[in-house]
Design a protein around this motif. Structure first.
Motif, PDB file in Angstrom:
ATOM      1  N   ILE A  22      17.147  35.479  -2.499  1.00 33.68           N
ATOM      2  CA  ILE A  22      18.331  35.085  -1.643  1.00 33.68           C
ATOM      3  C   ILE A  22      19.386  36.623  -2.083  1.00 33.68           C
ATOM      4  O   ILE A  22      19.092  37.397  -3.211  1.00 33.68           O
ATOM      5  N   GLY A  23      20.182  36.712  -0.825  1.00 34.43           N
ATOM      6  CA  GLY A  23      21.015  37.963  -1.181  1.00 34.43           C
ATOM      7  C   GLY A  23      22.299  37.646  -1.063  1.00 34.43           C
ATOM      8  O   GLY A  23      22.263  36.733   0.011  1.00 34.43           O
ATOM      9  N   ILE A  24      23.301  38.014  -1.242  1.00 34.33           N
ATOM     10  CA  ILE A  24      25.091  37.301  -1.314  1.00 34.33           C
ATOM     11  C   ILE A  24      25.554  38.160  -0.291  1.00 34.33           C
ATOM     12  O   ILE A  24      25.734  39.307  -1.137  1.00 34.33           O
ATOM     13  N   VAL A  25      26.234  38.044   0.076  1.00 35.19           N
ATOM     14  CA  VAL A  25      27.661  39.363   0.921  1.00 35.19           C
ATOM     15  C   VAL A  25      28.367  38.534   0.883  1.00 35.19           C
ATOM     16  O   VAL A  25      29.177  37.289   1.282  1.00 35.19           O
ATOM     17  N   GLY A  26      29.446  39.098   0.197  1.00 39.99           N
ATOM     18  CA  GLY A  26      30.671  38.773   0.256  1.00 39.99           C
ATOM     19  C   GLY A  26      30.997  38.374  -1.544  1.00 39.99           C
ATOM     20  O   GLY A  26      30.060  37.199  -2.090  1.00 39.99           O
ATOM     21  N   TYR A  27      32.146  38.760  -2.817  1.00 38.88           N
ATOM     22  CA  TYR A  27      31.343  38.357  -3.855  1.00 38.88           C
ATOM     23  C   TYR A  27      33.280  37.651  -3.946  1.00 38.88           C
ATOM     24  O   TYR A  27      33.550  37.904  -4.977  1.00 38.88           O
ATOM     25  N   ALA A  32      37.833  33.451   9.744  1.00 37.79           N
ATOM     26  CA  ALA A  32      38.970  34.332  10.620  1.00 37.79           C
ATOM     27  C   ALA A  32      38.731  36.110  10.784  1.00 37.79           C
ATOM     28  O   ALA A  32      38.847  36.558  12.190  1.00 37.79           O
ATOM     29  N   THR A  33      38.203  36.674   9.819  1.00 38.83           N
ATOM     30  CA  THR A  33      37.416  38.342  10.362  1.00 38.83           C
ATOM     31  C   THR A  33      35.747  38.664  10.425  1.00 38.83           C
ATOM     32  O   THR A  33      35.841  39.300  11.025  1.00 38.83           O
ATOM     33  N   ASP A  34      35.772  37.988   9.084  1.00 39.39           N
ATOM     34  CA  ASP A  34      34.615  38.250   7.896  1.00 39.39           C
ATOM     35  C   ASP A  34      33.441  37.812   9.171  1.00 39.39           C
ATOM     36  O   ASP A  34      32.367  38.408   9.765  1.00 39.39           O
ATOM     37  N   LEU A  35      33.157  36.637   9.048  1.00 34.31           N
ATOM     38  CA  LEU A  35      32.188  36.153   9.651  1.00 34.31           C
ATOM     39  C   LEU A  35      31.809  35.967  11.225  1.00 34.31           C
ATOM     40  O   LEU A  35      30.748  36.788  11.543  1.00 34.31           O
ATOM     41  N   GLU A  57      32.060  39.095  13.294  1.00 35.10           N
ATOM     42  CA  GLU A  57      31.454  39.832  12.835  1.00 35.10           C
ATOM     43  C   GLU A  57      30.153  40.268  11.769  1.00 35.10           C
ATOM     44  O   GLU A  57      29.392  40.936  12.609  1.00 35.10           O
ATOM     45  N   GLN A  58      30.061  39.750  10.405  1.00 35.88           N
ATOM     46  CA  GLN A  58      29.361  40.051   9.668  1.00 35.88           C
ATOM     47  C   GLN A  58      28.292  39.377  10.127  1.00 35.88           C
ATOM     48  O   GLN A  58      26.778  39.786   9.607  1.00 35.88           O
ATOM     49  N   THR A  59      28.030  38.007  10.465  1.00 33.85           N
ATOM     50  CA  THR A  59      26.868  37.272  10.733  1.00 33.85           C
ATOM     51  C   THR A  59      26.427  37.786  12.139  1.00 33.85           C
ATOM     52  O   THR A  59      24.939  37.664  12.311  1.00 33.85           O
ATOM     53  N   PRO A  60      26.491  38.124  13.607  1.00 31.77           N
ATOM     54  CA  PRO A  60      26.387  38.639  14.309  1.00 31.77           C
ATOM     55  C   PRO A  60      25.021  39.996  13.946  1.00 31.77           C
ATOM     56  O   PRO A  60      24.079  40.403  14.249  1.00 31.77           O
ATOM     57  N   GLU A  61      25.648  40.983  12.685  1.00 34.58           N
ATOM     58  CA  GLU A  61      25.204  41.742  12.787  1.00 34.58           C
ATOM     59  C   GLU A  61      24.255  42.092  11.230  1.00 34.58           C
ATOM     60  O   GLU A  61      22.607  42.381  11.990  1.00 34.58           O
ATOM     61  N   ILE A  62      24.526  40.613  10.962  1.00 31.91           N
ATOM     62  CA  ILE A  62      23.155  40.941   9.533  1.00 31.91           C
ATOM     63  C   ILE A  62      22.139  40.479  10.353  1.00 31.91           C
ATOM     64  O   ILE A  62      20.797  40.321   9.799  1.00 31.91           O
ATOM     65  N   ALA A  63      22.354  39.532  11.035  1.00 28.71           N
ATOM     66  CA  ALA A  63      21.518  38.522  11.630  1.00 28.71           C
ATOM     67  C   ALA A  63      20.382  39.384  12.485  1.00 28.71           C
ATOM     68  O   ALA A  63      19.335  38.798  12.290  1.00 28.71           O
ATOM     69  N   LYS A  64      20.900  40.868  12.703  1.00 30.44           N
ATOM     70  CA  LYS A  64      19.152  41.340  12.733  1.00 30.44           C
ATOM     71  C   LYS A  64      18.252  41.698  12.146  1.00 30.44           C
ATOM     72  O   LYS A  64      17.072  42.489  12.689  1.00 30.44           O
ATOM     73  N   MET A  65      18.709  42.033  10.488  1.00 35.13           N
ATOM     74  CA  MET A  65      18.199  42.180  10.313  1.00 35.13           C
ATOM     75  C   MET A  65      17.216  40.747   9.463  1.00 35.13           C
ATOM     76  O   MET A  65      16.281  41.407   9.237  1.00 35.13           O
ATOM     77  N   ASP A 110      42.688  32.238   3.494  1.00 33.49           N
ATOM     78  CA  ASP A 110      42.227  33.640   3.676  1.00 33.49           C
ATOM     79  C   ASP A 110      43.153  33.949   5.162  1.00 33.49           C
ATOM     80  O   ASP A 110      43.843  34.951   4.778  1.00 33.49           O
ATOM     81  N   ALA A 111      43.129  33.365   5.655  1.00 26.63           N
ATOM     82  CA  ALA A 111      44.132  33.640   6.716  1.00 26.63           C
ATOM     83  C   ALA A 111      45.234  34.397   6.548  1.00 26.63           C
ATOM     84  O   ALA A 111      45.761  35.146   7.632  1.00 26.63           O
TER      85      ALA A 111
END
Length: 294
Positions: A7-12, A71-74, A76-84, A156-157
């Motif tokens: 497992i990897g975690i993105v965001g702490y 609001a702003t992270d997922l 952008e992050q999910t489609p980008e990280i889903a490439k790998m 967060d918003a």
């Protein structure tokens, strides 16, 4: 024991820390790395890596659990990280889930990754409870009430607004509405009639408080459809009086049998720590993703 799920975690933030704790309770999983935008050396954790290095782990991680904000992270992050990587996230801006789904699904099909979105406790666990209630009582109405407690996504918003140092948002179910449902009246509600949103905000010195309050109350998909109370407090007050992360909620299915007898199914969730519970749900779903990935 068979080979452990890597497992990897993105965001702490609170959620990422909760996922780390949850993995420790699952003997079939191994935490490989935690990716952050902050300086990894400042966090005193040997598993910390800068998010810029995430591609180096492409063949070393089975499932990446994404713990950023909706609001702003997922988006952008999910489609980008889903490439790998195969991914799990807890995207919870309900109105934008179809858009998020399309964006992530397109990438997953192109790159051959399996990606599970919106899999926290709502949407996620509560979604399953709604389906269960509707399958048992096909004639009736389903109601969801959130709180009383802290909403991570809404908090967060608030913190993303220019001029805000910190903030917490509490979702409060309106008791009169809840009691109408329990009475078996099968009422129809507007969004505003079911919940109140109460915000505690620490603003930077000299900021226009009226502007900040207006930006909160008119924020689409978060506050604009609710009666929202905004309270400006000091950082010390926030730390002393609002340092917990409780939450919970209710899913109710009301209906009647063919003879007219009233029926009600009620699922109640009371959380002392919302991030840690949501983290446990994400970890459970990560196991399913690994099992069904190509």
């Amino acid at each position: 024991m068979s080979q452990k799920i890597k497992i990897g975690i993105v965001g702490y933030g609170n959620l990422g820390k909760g996922v780390e704790l949850s993995i420790n309770q699952n003997e079939d999983m191994e935490l490989i790395a935690i990716f952050t935008r902050r300086d990894p050396d400042s966090l005193n954790n040997p598993l910390m890596r800068n998010i810029k290095d995430i591609a180096d782990y492409k063949d070393k991680i089975d499932v990446m659990i994404l713990c950023g904000g909706s609001a702003t992270d997922l988006p952008e992050q999910t489609p980008e990280i889903a490439k790998m990587f195969n991914t799990v996230d807890s995207f919870d801006t309900h109105a934008n889930i179809p858009i998020h789904y399309d964006n992530v699904d397109k990438v997953g099909k192109e790159k051959g990754t399996l990606n599970l979105i919106s899999s926290g406790w709502d949407p996620g666990l509560f979604s399953m409870q709604r389906i269960l209630g509707e399958s048992i009582l096909p004639v009736g109405n389903t109601y969801t009430f959130w709180g009383e407690g802290v909403s991570q996504g809404h908090s967060d918003a608030i913190r993303r607004i220019d001029g805000v140092l910190d903030g917490k948002q509490y979702t409060v179910p309106i008791e009169k509405a809840l009691e109408k449902v329990r009475s078996g009246k099968n009422p129809e509600f507007t969004t505003r009639e079911k919940h109140l949103r109460v915000c505690y905000v620490v603003a930077k010195e000299g900021e226009d408080l009226e502007r900040i309050e207006n930006e909160i109350k008119t924020m689409p998909n978060y506050f604009d459809e609710y009666d929202t109370e905004v309270n400006f407090i000091t950082k010390e007050e926030l730390e002393n009086n609002h340092n917990g992360m409780p939450h919970g909620g209710y899913v109710l299915r009301t209906g009647q049998s063919e003879t007219g007898s009233k029926q009600r199914i009620e699922f109640v969730l009371e959380l002392e720590s919302n991030p840690e519970f949501t983290a446990s749900v994400l970890v459970a779903y990560a196991r399913a993703v690994k099992k069904n990935a190509q």
